[in-house]
Design a protein around this motif. Structure first.
Motif, PDB file in Angstrom:
ATOM      1  N   UNK A 296       1.261  -1.270  -0.302  1.00  0.00           N
ATOM      2  CA  UNK A 296      -0.162   0.495  -0.206  1.00  0.00           C
ATOM      3  C   UNK A 296       1.074   1.211   0.445  1.00  0.00           C
ATOM      4  N   UNK A 297       2.002   1.274   0.651  1.00  0.00           N
ATOM      5  CA  UNK A 297       2.795   2.189   0.631  1.00  0.00           C
ATOM      6  C   UNK A 297       3.331   2.541  -0.416  1.00  0.00           C
ATOM      7  N   UNK A 298       3.292   1.269  -0.892  1.00  0.00           N
ATOM      8  CA  UNK A 298       4.408   0.999  -2.007  1.00  0.00           C
ATOM      9  C   UNK A 298       3.818   1.760  -4.115  1.00  0.00           C
ATOM     10  N   UNK A 299       2.780   1.297  -3.580  1.00  0.00           N
ATOM     11  CA  UNK A 299       2.303   1.473  -4.942  1.00  0.00           C
ATOM     12  C   UNK A 299       0.849   2.225  -4.586  1.00  0.00           C
ATOM     13  N   UNK A 300       0.698   2.944  -3.720  1.00  0.00           N
ATOM     14  CA  UNK A 300      -0.255   3.652  -3.759  1.00  0.00           C
ATOM     15  C   UNK A 300      -1.848   2.926  -3.262  1.00  0.00           C
ATOM     16  N   UNK A 301      -2.759   3.335  -2.978  1.00  0.00           N
ATOM     17  CA  UNK A 301      -4.258   2.790  -2.258  1.00  0.00           C
ATOM     18  C   UNK A 301      -5.037   3.580  -1.733  1.00  0.00           C
ATOM     19  N   UNK A 321       4.471   6.402  -0.288  1.00  0.00           N
ATOM     20  CA  UNK A 321       4.549   7.147   0.435  1.00  0.00           C
ATOM     21  C   UNK A 321       5.495   6.141   2.000  1.00  0.00           C
ATOM     22  N   UNK A 322       6.356   7.242   2.287  1.00  0.00           N
ATOM     23  CA  UNK A 322       7.089   7.270   3.243  1.00  0.00           C
ATOM     24  C   UNK A 322       6.552   6.255   4.518  1.00  0.00           C
ATOM     25  N   UNK A 323       7.423   5.999   5.356  1.00  0.00           N
ATOM     26  CA  UNK A 323       6.640   5.576   6.939  1.00  0.00           C
ATOM     27  C   UNK A 323       7.117   6.640   7.457  1.00  0.00           C
ATOM     28  N   UNK A 324       5.707   7.188   8.812  1.00  0.00           N
ATOM     29  CA  UNK A 324       6.148   8.594   9.046  1.00  0.00           C
ATOM     30  C   UNK A 324       5.242   9.553   8.417  1.00  0.00           C
ATOM     31  N   UNK A 346      -3.644  11.853  10.946  1.00  0.00           N
ATOM     32  CA  UNK A 346      -3.327  10.248  10.401  1.00  0.00           C
ATOM     33  C   UNK A 346      -2.059   9.421  10.059  1.00  0.00           C
ATOM     34  N   UNK A 347      -1.328   9.380  10.991  1.00  0.00           N
ATOM     35  CA  UNK A 347       0.165   9.257  10.604  1.00  0.00           C
ATOM     36  C   UNK A 347       0.201   7.251  10.445  1.00  0.00           C
TER      37      UNK A 347
END
Length: 387
Positions: A296-301, A321-324, A346-347
């Motif tokens: 989800x972080x790499x591909x989005x969603x 999207x990076x962590x944090x 939202x983190x």
């Protein structure tokens, strides 16, 4: 300064200002005259020193809105006939005793003297008064613990409070027969004057009646003559929405009842707020940490995010999207004083699985081989060399 001097002196004339002068005009006139006649600028000049005292005296009255109002009312009272010579007076003399008019120190049991008119200004009651003054009730402080949700949404909570209230045994009089007498020391005001210079006095609670203005000849056995007794009561208190931990709320008129028609005191409530297992708080904003998968972080969603007391919201997660990273859901936070809401922050937290299936492991191995030429730490080492 005596009451007679107070009536006869024209403080407006002393400062050289009209009777309808504004506060700014009075202040300006006083400063100008004070500089001109200050003792430091007129050493050895007795007339200048006396003039400076008159200017300071006038400013003490006209520079204070309350004292000025009492002064104007007193002057208007005597201007309307209060200072009239009797038919037998001649040569401008008066046919009455000023000491009787203003309520001299000898005093009496009568009432209606003009000393009562100036009691506020000179910090002394007229010697003829026979009524004790109203007394404001005590302020009360209490504490309440709310849950996180109650603090955000507001709540009505019961508070059990102990305070000093009028004694039921003597109906708050302090005398078991219900007939206390007016304190002769303070003449029912509950205060005594002490000189502070400049012609005026400061006040302290009367040491004989402890500020009550009344003395019990036959002290009540329950309250020991104080007129007050400890009492407990339970009150339903509304805590407004959006309060924070440690906040002190003032509720006017919810404290201890007053005496002799005096107003009630205030209630101060210190709020303690418990923690929430999911949400946190940052000012008017709420905070929440949401785990997402690496994919989800790499591909989005799209990710569903819980809200406090409402339906979930869906946030769009951009690819890469990076962590944090922190995103914002507007209007999902705490209530502000104006009725609007803060936001929900939202983190994102990338979740690393502890156990992988064979298929998932093969997929990640293939991904590692596909990105073998990339080194995410290369810039880190380059920066360390150049530092």
């Amino acid at each position: 300064m005596s009451t007679k001097d107070f009536i006869e002196k024209d403080f407006y004339k002393v400062l050289g200002v009209p009777k309808d002068a504004t506060e700014a005009e009075i202040k300006k006139a006083y400063r100008k005259l004070a500089r001109e006649f200050h003792p430091d600028a007129n050493k050895g000049n007795a007339k200048a020193e006396e003039r400076f005292k008159e200017i300071s005296e006038a400013n003490d009255v006209l520079g204070d809105a309350k004292k000025r109002k009492e002064y104007d009312e007193a002057r208007a009272l005597f201007g309307n006939g209060g200072f009239r010579p009797g038919p037998g007076a001649g040569g401008g003399s008066f046919n009455f005793d000023l000491g009787d008019l203003f309520g001299g120190a000898q005093g009496g049991s009568g009432s209606g003297g003009f000393g009562d008119v100036f009691g506020g200004l000179f910090n002394r009651g007229g010697t003829g008064t026979t009524r004790a003054q109203p007394r404001r009730g005590q302020d009360i402080e209490s504490e309440v613990t709310l849950s996180f949700t109650e603090a955000i949404e507001g709540a009505t909570v019961p508070l059990r409070m102990s305070s000093q209230q009028p004694c039921k045994a003597c109906s708050g009089t302090g005398d078991k027969n219900g007939t206390p007498r007016v304190c002769p020391t303070c003449v029912g005001t509950g205060q005594v004057a002490r000189g502070s210079g400049g012609g005026f006095s400061l006040t302290d609670p009367c040491p004989d009646c402890k500020g009550r203005g009344l003395i019990a000849e036959n002290p009540c056995e329950v309250c020991m003559g104080s007129g007050r007794a400890k009492s407990s009561r339970t009150m339903q208190v509304r805590i407004p929405a959006g309060v924070s931990d440690g906040q002190r709320i003032r509720l006017r008129g919810k404290g201890a009842p007053g005496e002799r028609g005096g107003p009630a005191g205030d209630l101060y409530v210190v709020v303690h707020v418990g923690e929430h297992p999911v949400f946190g708080r940052r000012g008017d904003n709420l905070t929440v940490t949401v785990p997402v998968t690496f994919a989800e972080a790499a591909l989005g969603g799209e990710v569903r995010v819980p809200t406090l007391g409402g339906p979930p919201v869906t946030l769009k997660l951009p690819p890469g999207t990076p962590n944090g990273r922190t995103m914002r859901a507007r209007g999902k936070g705490a209530v502000r004083k104006d009725g609007s809401h803060g936001d929900l922050l939202v983190t994102v937290e990338v979740s690393v699985p502890k156990d992988l299936s064979g298929k998932a492991r093969d997929a990640l191995q293939a991904y590692r081989e596909a990105t073998a030429g990339e080194d995410p730490r290369a810039e880190l080492f380059e920066a360390a060399k150049g530092a």
